[in-house]
Design an enzyme around this catalytic site. Structure first.
Site: not given
Ligand SMILES: *Cc1c(COP(=O)(O)O)cnc(C)c1O
Length: 386
Positions: A176, A204, A236
């Site tokens: 990330s 991602h 995302k």
């Molecule tokens: C954003 C993210 C999360 C958390 O997800 P949310 O739904 O925002 O709690 C978990 N793992 C990764 C790799 C992320 O980028």
């Protein structure tokens, strides 16, 4: 009671203090923050779906059909036909037996690790995994070991020295804060050989990589047997909110019985599930969004090469620019802000000490004009090293 002020002051002094800016605009490529008009190069809205008319319309229609709140947890009476349909569509999309919705990705990761592991088991994590995976491993009460970033040899050594108990390997699919992709094929081989579970967090990758956006596992041609646990988020590329875990019937039924972060929390609103179903349709059907997104990434990488911008090795829409000190990262982020470009500084403990950076992300909603403006401002704020 301890005095909280000294630690806050120390954070300030070390340029690690975090504060929120108030955004006055819907999610999109342009925003207004603290009265300043900005082009946004730091959100995770990779496909431009967070404010997409069809997704918004489904959200509204969903409210008309289901109301605003879900009222209860999934195991009480919060699990509607909308949630259920979304789970079936997600399972079909990524080709697994079942999918289970969680309220957030953070909770999904906690749920899996705590449901599958107990004291006496072991969990192995890439050193640069997302905080939610690290926290999940720590909370599982299993023995916690980190391996060097993307170093499958280091993992193999650690796995083979462990004989007793269950073994679970956790990794980001696309890292990330770095944007690089995990060596998934080698990880899967090692895990199979060492009889360890492999779980990939594709927050991602899903929606972004591979045909129809089926994610990093599809890009590496890995099957459900090779990677038995897939987790991805819906906040995302999918443009809405929430997360899911996908895998076998037995895995999902186990999570329903045992994952406390699934059981003891309110279901996401059904209307949100409806909005996400429409988001999924767009993800599946509009390959042009990914094609265009990767064109932007390629253009940026070419620009970075020509101007000597210190980018990190990434082929994804996450393109971090290395800075080093937290103080300098903040200063550059502020300079970009003053020039109308929003890229937040990422500092420890989100990234290791001494590796503060600007995390630049691209979205299919960016236009040619946005890209040109980015290049102009970067050249001004990162004078060429020569
Ligand atoms: C954003 C993210 C999360 C958390 O997800 P949310 O739904 O925002 O709690 C978990 N793992 C990764 C790799 C992320 O980028």
């Amino acid at each position: 009671m301890k005095n909280l002020e000294p630690e806050l002051a120390a954070r300030q002094a070390n340029h690690l203090y975090r504060s929120r800016r108030i955004n006055d605009t819907p999610q999109g490529p342009e925003c207004v923050i603290d009265g300043q008009s900005l082009i946004n190069f730091c959100s995770n809205d990779y496909l431009g779906l967070a404010n997409h008319p069809a997704v918004n319309a489904s959200f509204r229609k969903g409210i008309n059909r289901w109301g605003s709140g879900s009222g209860a947890a999934h195991l009480v009476n919060g699990h509607t036909a909308a949630h259920h349909a979304l789970e079936e569509e997600l399972a079909d999309f990524i080709g697994r037996e079942r999918a289970l919705l969680f309220s957030t990705g953070y909770m999904a990761n906690l749920g899996v690790a705590t449901a599958l592991l107990e004291r006496g088991d072991a969990v192995f994590e890439d050193r640069l995994n997302h905080a939610s995976l690290l926290d999940a491993g720590l909370l599982s009460r299993a023995r916690f070991q980190r391996y060097r970033h993307t170093d499958v040899g280091d993992l193999e050594e650690k796995l083979s020295s462990r004989v007793e108990g269950e073994k679970l390997v956790l990794t980001d699919g696309v890292f990330s804060m770095d944007g690089d992709i995990a060596p998934l094929t080698a990880l899967a081989e090692t895990c199979q050989k060492q009889q360890a579970w492999l779980m990939v967090d594709d927050a991602h990758g899903l929606g972004v990589l591979a045909e129809k956006g089926r994610g990093s596992l599809a890009q590496a041609n890995l099957t459900a047997e090779q990677v038995p646990i897939l987790m991805a988020t819906l906040g995302k590329a999918f443009g809405t909110f929430g997360a899911f875990v996908a895998g076998s019937e037995a895995l999902i039924e186990t999570l329903i019985q045992k994952a406390r972060s699934y059981i003891y929390t309110t279901a996401i609103p059904a209307a949100l599930a409806e909005a996400t179903r429409t988001g999924l349709q767009v993800v599946r059907n509009e390959d042009w969004r990914r094609t265009y997104l990767f064109e932007l990434v390629a253009r940026f990488k070419q620009f970075a090469g020509e101007t000597g911008l210190p980018v990190m090795p990434s082929d994804t829409p996450i393109q971090p620019i290395q800075v080093g000190s937290a103080e300098q990262a903040l200063a550059i982020s502020q300079a970009l802000f003053d020039e109308g470009i929003l890229i937040t500084a990422i500092r420890p403990p989100t990234v290791p000490e001494g590796s503060a950076r600007l995390r630049l992300t691209f979205s299919a909603s960016h236009t040619e004009k946005h890209l040109q403006q980015l290049f102009t401002v970067l050249e001004k704020c990162f004078p060429s090293p020569a």
